[in-house]
Design an enzyme around this catalytic site. Sequence first.
Site, short mmCIF file in Angstrom:
data_model
loop_
_atom_site.label_atom_id
_atom_site.label_comp_id
_atom_site.label_asym_id
_atom_site.label_seq_id
_atom_site.Cartn_x
_atom_site.Cartn_y
_atom_site.Cartn_z
CD GLU A 73 -2.67 1.55 0.33
OE1 GLU A 73 -2.68 2.72 -0.11
OE2 GLU A 73 -3.39 0.64 -0.13
CG ASP A 122 -7.29 6.39 -8.26
OD1 ASP A 122 -8.21 6.70 -9.04
OD2 ASP A 122 -6.70 7.21 -7.54
CB THR A 177 -11.90 -5.36 -0.60
OG1 THR A 177 -13.00 -5.13 -1.47
CG2 THR A 177 -11.04 -6.49 -1.16
CD GLU A 178 -12.67 0.88 4.08
OE1 GLU A 178 -11.94 1.56 3.35
OE2 GLU A 178 -12.72 0.99 5.30
CG ASN A 232 5.12 3.98 -6.45
OD1 ASN A 232 4.38 3.33 -7.17
ND2 ASN A 232 5.46 5.22 -6.73
#
Length: 283
Positions: free
Chosen positions: A119, A181, A256-257, A158
């Site tokens: 993350e 994203d 997952t959230e 990253n």
Amino acid sequence: MAGEGKNKNKREEYKQSLKEGDAALPQKKFYRQRAHANPFSDHALTYPKSPTDMNWATHYPAYALSKKEEAGDEAQGSGAQNPKAITQPVEIADIGCGFGGLLFALAPNFPDKLIIGMEIRTSVTEYVQEKIRALRTQAASTTTNQPTYQNIACLRANTMKFLPNFFARGQLSKIFLCFPDPHFKQRKHKARIVSYTLNSEYAYVLRPGGIVYTITDVEDLHNWMVGHFEKHPSFERVGEEEQEEDVCVGVMRMETEEGKKVTRNGGVKYVACFRRLEDPPWP
């Protein structure tokens, strides 16, 4: 900006209140962070120069080799002191793991596999790390046959820049790309986690037969990911029947959230999986 500083101060106060060995789960409200992070920024990241430099033992202490085990037989030198050594390699990676819902659900499903969440957001990474620590502490104090969570870990990274720094060629068996994203604007598409170039990196770290799992609630992004993987010579799409029989797909949909949020809002979840093909022989 003032609000962000106030939240940061509250978060620091909360973190300082945590005691070593405390089994209480962290409170997510203190680790909230904006959803977007620029993958092209020069973040203050620590990453290994190569996979052999990665200190996995700090993330999986239950799997760390003793100095005697690291040294091997005496003929190879009894003074070996390599803190990077673990008993087995990491095999499963959740890229952009968010608050770790998938990690915590996968742990009991794959108790013999090492799983890593990656993350880019600092506070979110800290939350997952604190929750893993708390769950391990809870597991150590019970005699019931419950998951110990020793097989999962989370690090800040990253992956768009440094994925091959962490994993050797063909090391992974599964990669998860859950609700990435979407970067809706066309000029932002270069920041999407799926592209021909990035797919080549996924192909490098995946073993033949390994699977990339993707899920999103954005149809345009789904079509983008499918198109880019299908065009790549190292991947083939997994058939729908085989996909639906895969336990990982069900876990990915529900744990997952973001997945839970889509369910609450009555949205659609688009799933596609891709198998790493054998490399063709050299002519």
